[in-house]
Enzyme design. Structure first.
Site, PDB file in Angstrom:
ATOM      1  N   GLY A   1     -29.189 -28.836 -27.725  1.00 60.92           N
ATOM      2  CA  GLY A   1     -29.270 -28.131 -26.524  1.00 60.92           C
ATOM      3  C   GLY A   1     -30.821 -27.659 -26.093  1.00 60.92           C
TER       4      GLY A   1
ATOM      5  N   ASP B   1     -30.945 -23.164 -26.818  1.00 62.72           N
ATOM      6  CA  ASP B   1     -30.826 -22.876 -25.311  1.00 62.72           C
ATOM      7  C   ASP B   1     -29.994 -21.736 -24.822  1.00 62.72           C
ATOM      8  OD1 ASP B   1     -28.658 -23.512 -26.794  1.00 62.72           O
ATOM      9  OD2 ASP B   1     -27.730 -25.386 -25.812  1.00 62.72           O
TER      10      ASP B   1
ATOM     11  N   ASP C   1     -24.669 -17.060 -26.772  1.00 64.76           N
ATOM     12  CA  ASP C   1     -23.254 -16.884 -25.988  1.00 64.76           C
ATOM     13  C   ASP C   1     -22.475 -15.959 -27.270  1.00 64.76           C
ATOM     14  OD1 ASP C   1     -20.514 -17.117 -25.445  1.00 64.76           O
ATOM     15  OD2 ASP C   1     -20.576 -19.215 -25.002  1.00 64.76           O
TER      16      ASP C   1
ATOM     17  N   LYS D   1     -25.714 -15.316 -22.070  1.00 62.34           N
ATOM     18  CA  LYS D   1     -24.513 -14.989 -21.653  1.00 62.34           C
ATOM     19  C   LYS D   1     -24.135 -13.621 -21.569  1.00 62.34           C
ATOM     20  CE  LYS D   1     -21.852 -19.166 -21.448  1.00 62.34           C
ATOM     21  NZ  LYS D   1     -20.663 -19.966 -21.963  1.00 62.34           N
TER      22      LYS D   1
ATOM     23  N   PHE E   1     -19.244 -21.566 -18.317  1.00 61.22           N
ATOM     24  CA  PHE E   1     -19.675 -22.503 -18.988  1.00 61.22           C
ATOM     25  C   PHE E   1     -20.852 -23.276 -18.170  1.00 61.22           C
ATOM     26  CE2 PHE E   1     -19.905 -26.661 -20.911  1.00 61.22           C
ATOM     27  CZ  PHE E   1     -19.821 -26.210 -22.398  1.00 61.22           C
TER      28      PHE E   1
ATOM     29  N   ASP F   1     -24.835 -29.421 -22.469  1.00 66.37           N
ATOM     30  CA  ASP F   1     -23.891 -30.569 -22.400  1.00 66.37           C
ATOM     31  C   ASP F   1     -22.727 -29.948 -22.232  1.00 66.37           C
ATOM     32  OD1 ASP F   1     -23.945 -29.647 -25.130  1.00 66.37           O
ATOM     33  OD2 ASP F   1     -22.567 -31.656 -25.430  1.00 66.37           O
TER      34      ASP F   1
ATOM     35  N   ARG G   1     -26.629 -33.460 -20.012  1.00 67.46           N
ATOM     36  CA  ARG G   1     -27.781 -32.607 -20.646  1.00 67.46           C
ATOM     37  C   ARG G   1     -29.286 -33.160 -19.690  1.00 67.46           C
ATOM     38  NH1 ARG G   1     -26.935 -30.918 -25.800  1.00 67.46           N
ATOM     39  NH2 ARG G   1     -25.694 -32.371 -26.661  1.00 67.46           N
TER      40      ARG G   1
END
Ligand code: XMP
Length: 181
Positions: A51, A106, A109, A137, A158, A165, A171
């Site tokens: 990611g 990346d 979360d 997030k 999301f 991805d 991506r």
């Protein structure tokens, strides 16, 4: 949205969230701050693949060339859901003893990935461990974990693009897009 066999991937999915131009500007600012933090000190970048691939490349080109770079392929996601387990952490032996480490990911979360990677690096004897994520997030973390540098705060959606991805697709989109309605 699901990716179907034969679907035209030229059609961008979902809705635009963060443009490529905004990412460029922010990555430049982050690199500036990180370079000041590590000025004159050696450090190792541990980038979490896949990611963070574009983020890593754009970031390191603005950081001191003396920084060592390692890419670890770790994963905790299946589709849009965290499995709660992290696969792929490498054996470190003694090579991280006494080092300064910057983990690049990346997205933060649930916190599971970053917390496990940071703990792994600390356990291996790193003396200074920092984290930089492109996205954070706005959700309650399942595991308490924070990053020292954050590119953008987003909602609970999301997202895909710029390395992120959905089961391997999207991506290469230049900006970040939200797949949540
Ligand atoms: P956790 O939940 O461990 O998440 O903090 C970190 C890893 O999960 C993946 N992830 C996402 N990937 N869109 C993605 O493409 C998302 O919205 C998303 N949320 C989490 C990602 O691999 C990240 O490193």
């Amino acid at each position: 949205m699901t990716v179907r066999q034969g679907q035209d991937c030229m059609e961008p999915p979902g809705k635009a969230l963060i443009s490529a131009a905004r990412i460029r500007t922010r990555v430049k600012q982050l690199a500036g701050e990180i370079a000041v933090y590590y000025r004159g000190q050696s450090f190792t970048i541990v980038a979490l693949m896949n990611g963070s691939v574009f983020f890593l490349v754009d970031l390191v080109r603005r950081l001191p060339a003396t920084a060592r770079i390692e890419c670890w392929t770790v994963s905790s996601y299946a589709g849009r859901k965290s499995t709660g387990k992290l696969k792929g952490l490498p054996q470190l032996g003694v090579r991280f003893k006494g080092t300064r480490v910057l983990v690049v990911d990346d997205i933060l979360d649930t916190g599971l990935t970053l917390s496990k990677v940071l703990a792994h690096v600390r356990q291996a004897g790193a003396v200074d461990v920092k984290a930089c994520v492109l996205l954070r997030k706005g959700v309650a973390r399942e595991v308490s974990c924070e990053a020292d540098w954050v590119g953008f705060e987003i909602g609970s959606e999301f997202v895909v693009g710029y390395g992120l991805d959905l089961d391997g697709a999207y991506r290469a989109l230049p900006g970040i897009r939200s797949l949540t309605d």
